[in-house]
Design a protein around this motif. Structure first.
Motif, PDB file in Angstrom:
ATOM      1  N   GLN A 225     -71.283  18.388 -15.118  1.00 21.58           N
ATOM      2  CA  GLN A 225     -70.609  19.785 -14.577  1.00 21.58           C
ATOM      3  C   GLN A 225     -69.231  19.822 -14.962  1.00 21.58           C
ATOM      4  O   GLN A 225     -68.513  18.822 -15.043  1.00 21.58           O
ATOM      5  N   ASN A 276     -78.117  19.658 -16.951  1.00 27.46           N
ATOM      6  CA  ASN A 276     -76.995  20.591 -16.929  1.00 27.46           C
ATOM      7  C   ASN A 276     -77.011  21.243 -15.615  1.00 27.46           C
ATOM      8  O   ASN A 276     -77.843  22.208 -15.172  1.00 27.46           O
ATOM      9  N   SER A 278     -74.224  22.696 -14.698  1.00 26.07           N
ATOM     10  CA  SER A 278     -73.125  23.617 -14.709  1.00 26.07           C
ATOM     11  C   SER A 278     -73.586  25.121 -14.056  1.00 26.07           C
ATOM     12  O   SER A 278     -74.627  25.475 -14.219  1.00 26.07           O
ATOM     13  N   ARG A 281     -71.937  26.794 -18.421  1.00 25.71           N
ATOM     14  CA  ARG A 281     -71.822  26.103 -19.707  1.00 25.71           C
ATOM     15  C   ARG A 281     -72.988  25.392 -20.208  1.00 25.71           C
ATOM     16  O   ARG A 281     -73.750  24.646 -19.540  1.00 25.71           O
ATOM     17  N   ARG A 282     -73.343  25.677 -21.498  1.00 28.85           N
ATOM     18  CA  ARG A 282     -74.252  25.035 -22.198  1.00 28.85           C
ATOM     19  C   ARG A 282     -73.681  23.701 -23.000  1.00 28.85           C
ATOM     20  O   ARG A 282     -72.617  23.931 -23.191  1.00 28.85           O
ATOM     21  N   TYR A 283     -74.325  22.510 -22.922  1.00 30.73           N
ATOM     22  CA  TYR A 283     -74.206  21.611 -23.464  1.00 30.73           C
ATOM     23  C   TYR A 283     -74.967  21.329 -24.747  1.00 30.73           C
ATOM     24  O   TYR A 283     -76.186  21.308 -24.681  1.00 30.73           O
ATOM     25  N   SER A 315     -79.299  24.316 -21.228  1.00 35.12           N
ATOM     26  CA  SER A 315     -78.346  25.415 -20.674  1.00 35.12           C
ATOM     27  C   SER A 315     -78.389  25.157 -18.923  1.00 35.12           C
ATOM     28  O   SER A 315     -79.269  24.292 -18.717  1.00 35.12           O
ATOM     29  N   PRO A 316     -77.599  25.694 -18.267  1.00 31.14           N
ATOM     30  CA  PRO A 316     -77.601  25.573 -16.763  1.00 31.14           C
ATOM     31  C   PRO A 316     -78.948  25.336 -16.240  1.00 31.14           C
ATOM     32  O   PRO A 316     -79.694  26.325 -16.430  1.00 31.14           O
ATOM     33  N   ARG A 319     -83.414  20.372 -17.961  1.00 32.40           N
ATOM     34  CA  ARG A 319     -83.259  18.949 -17.976  1.00 32.40           C
ATOM     35  C   ARG A 319     -84.174  18.584 -19.108  1.00 32.40           C
ATOM     36  O   ARG A 319     -84.597  18.856 -19.685  1.00 32.40           O
ATOM     37  N   SER A 337     -70.707  16.451 -26.125  1.00 33.23           N
ATOM     38  CA  SER A 337     -71.115  17.878 -26.329  1.00 33.23           C
ATOM     39  C   SER A 337     -70.275  18.213 -27.567  1.00 33.23           C
ATOM     40  O   SER A 337     -69.312  18.561 -27.640  1.00 33.23           O
TER      41      SER A 337
END
Ligand code: C2O
Ligand code: CU
Length: 543
Positions: A225, A276, A278, A281-283, A315-316, A319, A337
Motif C-alpha cells: 500500500q 495490491n 492500494s 496505484r498499480r505495481y 492493479s488495486p 492478488r 515495482s
C-alpha cells in the motif's frame, strides 16, 4: 546494515494551492471538464513544482531496509455448533510505523493489517464483528462466493457500536482473498487508514500440492500500500480534489504496514501472496536481480500450471501468488515495482504529475528486501500441474452485458443505492463486456463470483491471466470480455456490487448493483436504508 538509518518519511508536501472543493457528488461531466481544465492549466504553469518528476526513476531508493516485515497473525477461530467462529473488532488503533512515532490508524483487532483469516473449502464460517469506531463501516469479503446478505457491501452497514454476524459455507477453491470496508463514499479512506486483511482459503487440492505452506515462514502474505505521511508520521488522506483523475497515490510504500521492510526467509523456494491493497496505484512487480519467478495463482485460485515471468502488474484489489527461489542466492534481493511504459498510461501520468506533484505511476519503488538465511539451502521442484479447471462454455451463454467505463461512471450512471442496474438469473453463464472509454485505466471488480478473462480487444489474454479472477485492469480504449457463471444464491432484495477498484473512483460513484434471482421478472425492492445506519445487533439474514 551498516548504512546510516534513514527512517524519516519521504514527504511530498501536498500542494494545497490545488485544493478545489467539489460539490458532492459532482456530476461526471463537471469532473471531466475539471480534469481537462486542470491539465491545461497545469501545462501552462511551468512554475509548479514537481520534485519527483525530476527523479522519476527510484522514489525510495535511499531507504535502507531495516524494519522486520510484520506478518499479520492468523486469527484463531473457536468452534460453535459446527461453525468456525472468528471474532473481529473494528476500532481505532495505533501503530509504530516509524520508531518512536505513533501513527493513528483504523484497525481490525487493534492491528494493521488485520489478522489473517484462514478457512478450508466446505467449512461453515461465522464472523462475529463489532464496530467500536465512531463512524459506520462494513466488512466486505473480496472475492468470496457467498449470499448477497453476507457480502459486506454498502448495504450491510455496521453503525457505531453496532455488530454484524455474517455466516456462510466456504464455496471458493484455494485462493488468497481479502477483507476490507465497503462503506458508501468512505471505502478509500477507511482502507487507507488501515482496514484490510487477508482471507486465505485452502482446499483438498492445495493441501495435496508440494508448495511452500508454512505461514509467515516460506508462505508469506504481502499487502502493498502506498501512503502519504506528514512529518509526525500521520497518514495524510487526500480527498478527491487532488486526485480526480488517477485516484490517491502516495510516495511511501508500506508492506503489511511495515516501512522499509526486510524479511529473513529460508534459502529455498518461497511463496509470496501479493495483494495490491492500494487505492489507485498499480505495481509492476519484479526482483532486483531480474530473476524469473513462477506465477502460481491469480485472484481466485491456482493456475493450471505455473507460469514463468520476470514482471507482474497488479492493479488495486488484484492478488497473485508467486514462487521465488532463494536457494542459490549469496546476497539479499529486493522485490521491486518497476516503471511500466506501455503508453496507455501516458495521459494519466501527465495529468497526475501536474496535479499531485509527481506522485504518478511512472515511478519505481523498492518494496521488500528478501534475505536468504544462510546454511539452509534446499532446492525443490515446482509441481507441473497445480489445478484442474473446468472452463466455462461460451456456447451456453444466456446473456451478454456491456459496461462502458468513463471518468467516473459506468454506462453513464453513478452509483445509486436504490437503483438495481442488472438482474441476473441464478446459474446463468454470462459474458460481461467491459469497455474503457476514458483516457485513464480502471479496474473492474465483480462481487460474489470468480470469472475468466475471455479476451482483451479480441486477443487471448496473457497466460498470467488465464485463471480465476475477480478484478481486472481495463486500459484506455480497451474492451475486456469476462465470462462468469452465477451461483445459486438468490436474493431479489439485496444486490451485489460491480465497480472500479480504484477506490477513489469507487467512492466517486463508479459503481453499480446487480441482483441474482431465480426468476428475473418482478421489480427488485431494495431492503436496506440508502445511507442508513443500523445500530446495535444486525445479524445477516439468510436467503
Ligand atoms: Cu475489494 Cu467491491 O471490493
Ligand atoms: Cu476507475
Amino acid at each position: 546494515m551498516s548504512q546510516p538509518a534513514r527512517l524519516e518519511p519521504v514527504v511530498n508536501s501536498p500542494d494545497l494551492s490545488l485544493r478545489i472543493r467539489l460539490p458532492h457528488p459532482a456530476p461526471p461531466a463537471l469532473l471531466v471538464l475539471l480534469a481537462v481544465g486542470m491539465l491545461l492549466a497545469a501545462c501552462l504553469s511551468p512554475q509548479l513544482e514537481h520534485p519527483q518528476a525530476q527523479n522519476p526513476e527510484f522514489v525510495n531508493g535511499h531507504l535502507v531496509a531495516q524494519n522486520r516485515l510484520l506478518i499479520p497473525p492468523l486469527l484463531a477461530p473457536h468452534m460453535e455448533n459446527g461453525e468456525k467462529v472468528f471474532d473481529l473488532t473494528v476500532g481505532p488503533g495505533e501503530a509504530e510505523i516509524f520508531p518512536g512515532k505513533i501513527t493513528q490508524i483504523l484497525s481490525y483487532n487493534g492491528m494493521y493489517p488485520g489478522p489473517t483469516i484462514r478457512a478450508h473449502a466446505g467449512d461453515r464460517v461465522r464472523l462475529n464483528i463489532t464496530n467500536t469506531l465512531e463512524e459506520t463501516t462494513t466488512v466486505h469479503w473480496h472475492g468470496m462466493e457467498l449470499p448477497a446478505a453476507m457480502d459486506g457491501g454498502p448495504h450491510q452497514v455496521i453503525g457505531p457500536g453496532g455488530s454484524w454476524q455474517p455466516y456462510w459455507t466456504i464455496n471458493n477453491q484455494a485462493a488468497t482473498l481479502w477483507y476490507h470496508p465497503h462503506t458508501m463514499g468512505k471505502t478509500a479512506e477507511q482502507v487507507y487508514r488501515g482496514l484490510s486483511g487477508f482471507f486465505i482459503i485452502d482446499d483438498e487440492n492445495s493441501d495435496s500440492l508440494a508448495l511452500p505452506r508454512e505461514y509467515g515462514v516460506d508462505d508469506i502474505p504481502l499487502v502493498v500500500q502506498d501512503k502519504l505521511f506528514d512529518p509526525d508520521g500521520q497518514f495524510i488522506y487526500v480527498h478527491e480534489h487532488r486526485v480526480i483523475t488517477a485516484g490517491l497515490l502516495g510516495d511511501s510504500i508500506l508492506v503489511n504496514g511495515t516501512y522499509a521492510p526486510y524479511i529473513e526467509a529460508p534459502a529455498k523456494l518461497i511463496r509470496l501472496r501479493l495483494l495490491n491493497g492500494s487505492a489507485a496505484r498499480r505495481y509492476n512487480f519484479g526482483f532486483s536481480d531480474n530473476c524469473t519467478f513462477h506465477l502460481i495463482a491469480t485472484d481466485g485460485g491456482l493456475l493450471e500450471a505455473p507460469v514463468e515471468q520476470t514482471r507482474l502488474l497488479l492493479s488495486p484489489g488484484e492478488r497473485a501468488e508467486i514462487l521465488v527461489d532463494l536457494s542459490n542466492l549469496k546476497e539479499p534481493i529486493r522485490l521491486m515495482s518497476y516503471v511500466f511504459t506501455d503508453g496507455e498510461n501516458a495521459v494519466q501520468n501527465a495529468i497526475q504529475e501536474q496535479l499531485a506533484g509527481g506522485t504518478d505511476e511512472g515511478q519505481q519503488f523498492q518494496i521488500l528486501e528478501l534475505r536468504p538465511k544462510t546454511g539452509t539451502f534446499v532446492s525443490e521442484q515446482i509441481p507441473k500441474v497445480l489445478n484442474t479447471i473446468e472452463h466455462l462454455d461460451e456456447n451456453v451463454v444466456l446473456k451478454t452485458r456491456r459496461f462502458v467505463l468513463e471518468a467516473f461512471t459506468i454506462n453513464s450512471k453513478m452509483m445509486d443505492h436504490e437503483r438495481i442496474d442488472e438482474v441476473v438469473r441464478t446459474g446463468a453463464t454470462e459474458i460481461w463486456e467491459v469497455e474503457n472509454n476514458s483516457p485513464i485505466y480502471h479496474g473492474f471488480h465483480v462481487h460474489g463470483i470468480q470469472f475468466w478473462v475471455l479476451d482483451r480487444n479480441g486477443m487471448t489474454p496473457p497466460v498470467s491471466e488465464q485463471g480465476w479472477k475477480d478484478t481486472v485492469t481495463v486500459t484506455p480504449q480497451e474492451t475486456v470480455r469476462l465470462i462468469m457463471k452465477f451461483l445459486e444464491y438468490s436474493d431479489p432484495n439485496l444486490p451485489y456490487m460491480f465497480h472500479c477498484h480504484n477506490l477513489t473512483h469507487e467512492d466517486m460513484g463508479m459503481m453499480g448493483q446487480f441482483v441474482v434471482v431465480d426468476e428475473p421478472s418482478g421489480q427488485a425492492q431494495i431492503q436496506s436504508p440508502p445511507d442508513g445506519i443500523k445500530q446495535g445487533d444486525h445479524a445477516g439474514h439468510q436467503n
